[in-house]
Design an enzyme around this catalytic site. Structure first.
Site, mmCIF file in Angstrom:
data_model
loop_
_atom_site.group_PDB
_atom_site.id
_atom_site.type_symbol
_atom_site.label_atom_id
_atom_site.label_comp_id
_atom_site.label_asym_id
_atom_site.label_seq_id
_atom_site.Cartn_x
_atom_site.Cartn_y
_atom_site.Cartn_z
ATOM 1 N N HIS A 63 0.852 -1.192 0.000
ATOM 2 C CA HIS A 63 0.000 0.000 0.000
ATOM 3 C C HIS A 63 0.885 1.239 0.000
ATOM 4 O O HIS A 63 2.119 1.143 0.119
ATOM 5 C CB HIS A 63 -0.966 -0.007 1.178
ATOM 6 C CG HIS A 63 -0.346 0.033 2.531
ATOM 7 N ND1 HIS A 63 0.480 -0.959 3.022
ATOM 8 C CD2 HIS A 63 -0.422 0.968 3.527
ATOM 9 C CE1 HIS A 63 0.879 -0.648 4.246
ATOM 10 N NE2 HIS A 63 0.346 0.513 4.571
ATOM 11 N N HIS A 65 1.215 3.898 2.003
ATOM 12 C CA HIS A 65 1.671 4.619 3.187
ATOM 13 C C HIS A 65 3.194 4.710 3.170
ATOM 14 O O HIS A 65 3.888 3.777 2.748
ATOM 15 C CB HIS A 65 1.190 3.927 4.463
ATOM 16 C CG HIS A 65 -0.214 4.301 4.844
ATOM 17 N ND1 HIS A 65 -1.025 3.489 5.611
ATOM 18 C CD2 HIS A 65 -0.958 5.407 4.566
ATOM 19 C CE1 HIS A 65 -2.204 4.091 5.788
ATOM 20 N NE2 HIS A 65 -2.173 5.248 5.158
ATOM 21 N N ASP A 67 5.684 4.502 5.236
ATOM 22 C CA ASP A 67 6.604 3.565 5.871
ATOM 23 C C ASP A 67 6.783 2.288 5.061
ATOM 24 O O ASP A 67 7.631 1.449 5.388
ATOM 25 C CB ASP A 67 6.161 3.238 7.310
ATOM 26 C CG ASP A 67 4.754 2.678 7.410
ATOM 27 O OD1 ASP A 67 3.896 3.064 6.591
ATOM 28 O OD2 ASP A 67 4.498 1.860 8.319
ATOM 29 N N HIS A 68 6.016 2.136 3.990
ATOM 30 C CA HIS A 68 6.157 0.981 3.104
ATOM 31 C C HIS A 68 6.671 1.379 1.723
ATOM 32 O O HIS A 68 6.861 0.511 0.865
ATOM 33 C CB HIS A 68 4.808 0.278 2.930
ATOM 34 C CG HIS A 68 4.282 -0.305 4.204
ATOM 35 N ND1 HIS A 68 4.284 -1.667 4.475
ATOM 36 C CD2 HIS A 68 3.743 0.275 5.310
ATOM 37 C CE1 HIS A 68 3.768 -1.885 5.669
ATOM 38 N NE2 HIS A 68 3.431 -0.715 6.194
ATOM 39 N N HIS A 141 -7.659 -2.036 5.344
ATOM 40 C CA HIS A 141 -6.802 -0.998 5.895
ATOM 41 C C HIS A 141 -7.404 0.363 5.554
ATOM 42 O O HIS A 141 -8.407 0.453 4.840
ATOM 43 C CB HIS A 141 -5.382 -1.136 5.331
ATOM 44 C CG HIS A 141 -4.348 -0.378 6.103
ATOM 45 N ND1 HIS A 141 -4.253 -0.410 7.474
ATOM 46 C CD2 HIS A 141 -3.336 0.442 5.690
ATOM 47 C CE1 HIS A 141 -3.245 0.343 7.869
ATOM 48 N NE2 HIS A 141 -2.684 0.882 6.805
ATOM 49 N N HIS A 270 6.108 -6.056 11.326
ATOM 50 C CA HIS A 270 5.486 -4.733 11.449
ATOM 51 C C HIS A 270 5.179 -4.437 12.921
ATOM 52 O O HIS A 270 4.038 -4.264 13.330
ATOM 53 C CB HIS A 270 4.209 -4.668 10.594
ATOM 54 C CG HIS A 270 3.743 -3.278 10.298
ATOM 55 N ND1 HIS A 270 2.801 -2.635 11.067
ATOM 56 C CD2 HIS A 270 4.068 -2.406 9.320
ATOM 57 C CE1 HIS A 270 2.562 -1.437 10.559
ATOM 58 N NE2 HIS A 270 3.322 -1.266 9.498
#
Length: 313
Positions: A63, A65, A67-68, A141, A270
């Site tokens: 996805h 976001h 942090d990914h 999510h 995670h």
């Protein structure tokens, strides 16, 4: 087949955990490395491993976001500098193409290879060839987020050399023909059928790698009878309400998915920065109350995905 964890933290980096990134090393199977998520500083983490960016030819983003995702432009550029010439397949939610092209354009970055973009809008098979198939499914999510199921095709049975010994088949093309199941004729006129000298085929391995998600039925579908399930475990059971509010899972919920999907091994990933030092045992103990074969991964852990033991006659 081996998993190497480059970042196991959630949200923000900590001293002990970098942000999300996981390498599926298929060096023996295809001489390739597939990367799942590319959090900030992923390429810095790679410097501490034997991974070569030019070997990475598929990247799967769960996805959008940060942090990914925020490590992706830098990694793509470094792949050029480090000799990457072959095309790269990039899978991710709708918007991944615009993100990459915008960052490369604004930074005046130029790649030496082509990116094939695969923007996902629904679940299903997204890649398949003679050796592997990849299936994606949408999780639950705050923004569109996907999980990936990687299925290895069955391995052909091995040639039973002990059974062939009495026929004195010479090394060379004849053995290769038998291995392919073909019929051969020896110098003395003996006819041998390859199918009579090949052992049973061996089922391929299955790995499921999930992005951020609440506990949901699609997680179970993607993980069904997987050899390894990589599941987010942002919070402990005591924070279940908070996990739900932020569209995340607890370690106990991850274990419930493992039980319902009948997976063989569960890897918890995670991890929130609040669980530092030995406090990760709270996550582990919560999960073990539901599912025993579970492990909380750390940065740079390398996990071999083994074949299931052969069934005895």
């Amino acid at each position: 087949m081996e998993l190497e964890f480059l970042g196991t933290g959630a949200g923000v980096p900590s001293k002990g955990r970098n942000l999300s990134s996981l390498a599926l090393k298929l060096l023996n199977e295809r001489n390739e490395i597939w990367l799942f998520d590319v959090g900030e500083a992923t390429q810095q983490q790679i410097l501490e491993t034997t991974i070569r960016p030019r070997k990475i030819n598929k990247i799967f983003i769960t996805h959008l976001h940060g942090d990914h995702l925020f490590g992706l432009p830098g990694l793509l550029s470094s792949r050029s500098f480090q000799g990457g010439q072959t095309p790269l397949d990039l899978y991710g939610p709708r918007g991944i193409k615009r993100f990459v092209q915008t960052t490369l354009k604004l930074s005046d970055s130029h790649l030496t290879y082509k990116i094939n973009y695969h923007e996902l809008q629904a679940g299903g098979v997204i890649f398949e060839d003679q050796t592997f198939r990849v299936i994606c499914g949408q999780l639950e999510h705050r923004i569109p987020c996907y999980g990936y199921r990687i299925e290895e095709k069955p391995h052909a049975g091995e040639l039973l050399m002990e059974k062939l010994e009495r026929f004195n088949v010479p090394n060379g093309p004849l053995l290769g023909q038998l291995k392919r199941g073909q019929e051969i004729t020896l110098a003395d006129g003996t006819v041998l059928r390859g199918t009579d000298f090949i052992g049973p085929s061996r089922p391929g391995r299955v790995v499921t790698i999930l992005g951020d998600t609440r506990y949901c039925s699609e997680s179970i579908n993607l993980a069904r009878q997987a050899d390894v399930l990589v599941h987010e475990s942002t919070l402990a059971h005591a924070e279940e309400k908070m996990a739900w509010q932020h569209y995340h899972s607890t370690s106990r919920q991850a274990a419930q998915v493992a039980v319902q999907a009948q997976v063989k091994r569960l890897l918890l990933n995670h991890i929130s920065a609040r669980y530092f030092g030995n406090s990760f045992y709270e996550l582990l103990n919560d999960a073990r109350k539901v599912f025993s074969n579970v492990y909380v991964v750390k940065d740079f852990d390398q996990i071999e995905v083994k074949f299931a033991p052969a069934e005895e006659d």
